[in-house]
Design a protein around this motif. Structure first.
Motif, PDB file in Angstrom:
ATOM      1  N   GLN A 166      22.642  31.798  36.417  1.00 27.40           N
ATOM      2  CA  GLN A 166      23.404  33.018  36.150  1.00 27.40           C
ATOM      3  C   GLN A 166      24.850  32.911  36.640  1.00 27.40           C
ATOM      4  O   GLN A 166      25.777  33.421  36.006  1.00 27.40           O
ATOM      5  N   VAL A 167      25.057  32.221  37.767  1.00 31.69           N
ATOM      6  CA  VAL A 167      26.403  32.107  38.339  1.00 31.69           C
ATOM      7  C   VAL A 167      27.356  31.333  37.434  1.00 31.69           C
ATOM      8  O   VAL A 167      28.581  31.439  37.594  1.00 31.69           O
ATOM      9  N   TYR A 168      26.814  30.570  36.476  1.00 29.07           N
ATOM     10  CA  TYR A 168      27.677  29.783  35.608  1.00 29.07           C
ATOM     11  C   TYR A 168      28.341  30.618  34.518  1.00 29.07           C
ATOM     12  O   TYR A 168      29.152  30.102  33.740  1.00 29.07           O
ATOM     13  N   THR A 169      28.005  31.908  34.467  1.00 30.49           N
ATOM     14  CA  THR A 169      28.722  32.837  33.587  1.00 30.49           C
ATOM     15  C   THR A 169      29.359  33.984  34.370  1.00 30.49           C
ATOM     16  O   THR A 169      30.385  34.517  33.949  1.00 30.49           O
ATOM     17  N   SER A 170      28.788  34.359  35.503  1.00 31.03           N
ATOM     18  CA  SER A 170      29.305  35.519  36.247  1.00 31.03           C
ATOM     19  C   SER A 170      30.722  35.298  36.765  1.00 31.03           C
ATOM     20  O   SER A 170      31.514  36.252  36.877  1.00 31.03           O
ATOM     21  N   TRP A 171      31.098  34.054  37.073  1.00 30.62           N
ATOM     22  CA  TRP A 171      32.418  33.778  37.649  1.00 30.62           C
ATOM     23  C   TRP A 171      33.551  34.226  36.731  1.00 30.62           C
ATOM     24  O   TRP A 171      34.641  34.585  37.205  1.00 30.62           O
ATOM     25  N   ILE A 172      33.297  34.239  35.429  1.00 33.45           N
ATOM     26  CA  ILE A 172      34.330  34.614  34.464  1.00 33.45           C
ATOM     27  C   ILE A 172      34.838  36.027  34.723  1.00 33.45           C
ATOM     28  O   ILE A 172      36.039  36.306  34.601  1.00 33.45           O
ATOM     29  N   PHE A 173      33.946  36.914  35.112  1.00 36.33           N
ATOM     30  CA  PHE A 173      34.290  38.325  35.266  1.00 36.33           C
ATOM     31  C   PHE A 173      35.031  38.622  36.564  1.00 36.33           C
ATOM     32  O   PHE A 173      35.615  39.698  36.708  1.00 36.33           O
ATOM     33  N   TYR A 174      34.981  37.688  37.501  1.00 34.15           N
ATOM     34  CA  TYR A 174      35.709  37.863  38.757  1.00 34.15           C
ATOM     35  C   TYR A 174      37.030  37.094  38.775  1.00 34.15           C
ATOM     36  O   TYR A 174      37.876  37.349  39.632  1.00 34.15           O
ATOM     37  N   SER A 175      37.198  36.162  37.848  1.00 32.60           N
ATOM     38  CA  SER A 175      38.363  35.279  37.902  1.00 32.60           C
ATOM     39  C   SER A 175      39.711  35.998  37.838  1.00 32.60           C
ATOM     40  O   SER A 175      40.676  35.529  38.466  1.00 32.60           O
ATOM     41  N   PRO A 176      39.869  37.141  37.125  1.00 39.38           N
ATOM     42  CA  PRO A 176      41.173  37.816  37.148  1.00 39.38           C
ATOM     43  C   PRO A 176      41.617  38.256  38.541  1.00 39.38           C
ATOM     44  O   PRO A 176      42.819  38.358  38.809  1.00 39.38           O
ATOM     45  N   LEU A 177      40.663  38.482  39.432  1.00 35.50           N
ATOM     46  CA  LEU A 177      41.004  38.917  40.786  1.00 35.50           C
ATOM     47  C   LEU A 177      41.759  37.829  41.538  1.00 35.50           C
ATOM     48  O   LEU A 177      42.523  38.114  42.466  1.00 35.50           O
ATOM     49  N   ALA A 178      41.541  36.576  41.134  1.00 38.95           N
ATOM     50  CA  ALA A 178      42.186  35.447  41.809  1.00 38.95           C
ATOM     51  C   ALA A 178      43.689  35.424  41.571  1.00 38.95           C
ATOM     52  O   ALA A 178      44.412  34.666  42.228  1.00 38.95           O
ATOM     53  N   LEU A 179      44.183  36.251  40.674  1.00 41.26           N
ATOM     54  CA  LEU A 179      45.625  36.309  40.425  1.00 41.26           C
ATOM     55  C   LEU A 179      46.365  37.021  41.548  1.00 41.26           C
ATOM     56  O   LEU A 179      47.580  36.889  41.667  1.00 41.26           O
ATOM     57  N   PHE A 180      45.595  37.759  42.401  1.00 39.29           N
ATOM     58  CA  PHE A 180      46.287  38.494  43.464  1.00 39.29           C
ATOM     59  C   PHE A 180      45.478  38.711  44.741  1.00 39.29           C
ATOM     60  O   PHE A 180      46.030  39.025  45.785  1.00 39.29           O
ATOM     61  N   ILE A 181      44.167  38.534  44.708  1.00 37.42           N
ATOM     62  CA  ILE A 181      43.336  38.769  45.900  1.00 37.42           C
ATOM     63  C   ILE A 181      42.976  37.442  46.559  1.00 37.42           C
ATOM     64  O   ILE A 181      42.435  36.549  45.901  1.00 37.42           O
ATOM     65  N   PRO A 182      43.223  37.277  47.865  1.00 37.02           N
ATOM     66  CA  PRO A 182      42.917  36.017  48.564  1.00 37.02           C
ATOM     67  C   PRO A 182      41.426  35.668  48.479  1.00 37.02           C
ATOM     68  O   PRO A 182      40.571  36.565  48.529  1.00 37.02           O
ATOM     69  N   PRO A 183      41.105  34.383  48.353  1.00 37.30           N
ATOM     70  CA  PRO A 183      39.703  33.949  48.249  1.00 37.30           C
ATOM     71  C   PRO A 183      38.824  34.417  49.410  1.00 37.30           C
ATOM     72  O   PRO A 183      37.650  34.720  49.201  1.00 37.30           O
ATOM     73  N   SER A 184      39.369  34.459  50.615  1.00 37.14           N
ATOM     74  CA  SER A 184      38.555  34.852  51.771  1.00 37.14           C
ATOM     75  C   SER A 184      38.081  36.294  51.658  1.00 37.14           C
ATOM     76  O   SER A 184      36.945  36.624  52.027  1.00 37.14           O
ATOM     77  N   VAL A 185      38.930  37.172  51.130  1.00 35.20           N
ATOM     78  CA  VAL A 185      38.551  38.581  50.969  1.00 35.20           C
ATOM     79  C   VAL A 185      37.521  38.708  49.841  1.00 35.20           C
ATOM     80  O   VAL A 185      36.530  39.426  49.965  1.00 35.20           O
ATOM     81  N   TYR A 186      37.770  37.995  48.761  1.00 36.62           N
ATOM     82  CA  TYR A 186      36.829  37.996  47.631  1.00 36.62           C
ATOM     83  C   TYR A 186      35.455  37.489  48.057  1.00 36.62           C
ATOM     84  O   TYR A 186      34.422  38.072  47.685  1.00 36.62           O
ATOM     85  N   ALA A 187      35.408  36.410  48.847  1.00 33.65           N
ATOM     86  CA  ALA A 187      34.132  35.811  49.268  1.00 33.65           C
ATOM     87  C   ALA A 187      33.309  36.782  50.102  1.00 33.65           C
ATOM     88  O   ALA A 187      32.069  36.791  50.012  1.00 33.65           O
ATOM     89  N   VAL A 188      33.960  37.596  50.904  1.00 29.54           N
ATOM     90  CA  VAL A 188      33.249  38.596  51.707  1.00 29.54           C
ATOM     91  C   VAL A 188      32.580  39.623  50.804  1.00 29.54           C
ATOM     92  O   VAL A 188      31.387  39.916  50.931  1.00 29.54           O
TER      93      VAL A 188
END
Length: 435
Positions: A166-188
């Protein structure tokens, strides 16, 4: 900056609060991704504790457990399978995110700002809503997500019935956040959003009053897991039910919910639970004429076929009578007890493997994963009462002894390990005398 080493410990208080998304920004903000604790891995004791609490409450209230042994073992087996890839690499949800952040970010919000923390909470939950909705509306994504819906019980163990891919498709929907949100905050928040959804998989909690207006609750999520017609494609929320209310997919719980897939799979074999629908798509793809129809088999809804709307026809969903009998194992009680004991030992082995993965060689790690897969397969075959179940279980026991003999795994009972060593020494001594 917080000490990376110090952040690896999660207190009991934090562990409990993590399960309900009750952590504060100042205790869960980290400068780097490496500092973020693996909250999901550390949650295993809390999963087990809450399942035991659910068992006690259900027994007191209803005089019976909240589910069946065979179904619960299958759900937990799926949970283990879904986590095994983490032994070899970081999740694609994180690796893809880091790549976009490092190469394409537009701005970088401050990692230690409460505003960033709360914005990420909303953004991850919004992303989850659309991922979850598409996982029901796009056939190839449903092939992964259907695993979670295949349980015909609804209890806390059902929350652990996760898909391998399932994770091999779910990442697509979170990827826009990487344009401005730091990975450490996203990972939490990616972890918190997942962990929050554990406690809502239960029937022992009823309506929660005003909280039902805002939060995803057990009542709302029971509807989502139903195969009643009024339940299909409803309540996709992760943490906040507001997204369903806004986008028209909300449905309140009314008539009694019957759980599971509209067409039950009737098996406890872990690989069939994970991959049977992919096989169905494959055969349907080749049996469907025309290029555009083949394309639609993959990217339209699970109920689609030529001449039908994108999501299929609701009247073709089998009616629920309320007399449905969940598929159950025909194995004896003694055999089920044996399966539970073997699974408990495997769970300890699984936790030990994750704890020691940095110290284990790649060969040992791979052999351990193979042994875990063999054990889960054997348990599933035993529960399904397959003709070759006894043969596979005998093979599994021989594999265990072989792997132990060559140092790739160890017994968890020290006295048992000592006994094995003494037997080996005696055998070597006897061989020396004979020579």
């Amino acid at each position: 900056m917080k000490n990376p080493e110090a952040q690896q410990d999660v207190s009991v208080s934090q562990g409990i609060r993590v399960m309900f998304y009750m952590m504060k920004p100042n205790e869960t903000s980290f400068r780097t991704l490496e500092e973020v604790p693996d909250y999901v891995k550390k949650a295993t004791p809390f999963f087990i504790s809450l399942m035991l609490l659910e068992l006690a409450v259900s027994w007191i209230r209803k005089g019976k457990p909240p589910g069946r042994v065979d179904d619960s073992l299958t759900s937990m087996s799926a949970g283990i399978l879904s986590r095994l890839p983490r032994l070899f690499s970081r999740s694609i949800e994180l690796t893809s995110y880091v790549y976009i952040w490092e190469n394409y970010r537009l701005i970088g919000l401050p990692w230690d700002s409460p505003w960033t923390w709360y914005l990420t909470f909303l953004a991850v939950d919004f992303g989850y809503y659309w991922f979850h909705r598409m996982a029901h509306e796009v056939n190839i994504m449903w092939a992964g997500h259907q695993t979670h819906h295949s349980s015909e019980d609804y209890n806390l163990s059902t929350a652990l019935r996760q898909s391998v891919f399932q994770v091999y498709t779910s990442w697509i929907f979170y990827s826009p956040l990487a344009l401005f949100i730091p990975p450490s905050v996203y990972a939490v928040h990616l972890q918190f959003n997942l962990l929050y959804q554990f406690w809502i998989h239960t029937e022992v909690i009823g309506n929660l009053g005003p909280l039902e207006l805002i939060l995803n609750t057990p009542s709302h999520h029971r509807v989502h897991h139903g195969r009643n017609r009024y339940c299909i494609d409803k309540n996709y929320a992760g943490t906040l039910i507001i997204w369903d209310r806004i986008f028209g997919t909300f449905e309140a719980e009314s008539e009694k919910v019957v759980y599971g897939l509209t067409h039950p799979i009737n098996t406890f074999e872990p690989f069939k639970v994970q991959f049977h629908y992919l096989i169905y798509i494959w055969t349907t793809f080749w049996a469907t004429p025309g290029f555009f129809n083949k394309f639609s088999v993959i990217f339209k809804g699970p109920g689609w076929s030529p001449g039908k709307p994108r999501l299929g026809l609701s009247e073709e969903i089998p009616e629920v009578t309320g007399k449905e009998v969940p598929f159950s194992s025909l194995a004896s009680q003694l055999l089920k007890i044996y399966a539970v004991v073997q699974f408990a030992l495997l769970l300890a082995f699984y936790e030990d493997t994750f704890a020691d993965k940095a110290a284990l060689s790649q060969v040992t790690l791979l052999l351990r994963v193979c042994f875990i897969l063999l054990t889960l397969t054997s348990i599933g075959l035993l529960l399904d009462q397959r003709p070759k179940a006894a043969l596979v279980e005998t093979l599994r026991c021989l594999v265990f002894l072989t792997l132990w003999r060559f140092g790739h795994l160890k017994p968890f009972i020290p006295s048992l390990s000592l006994a094995f060593e003494e037997d080996t020494q005696k055998l070597q001594l006897n061989q020396a005398k004979m020579s």
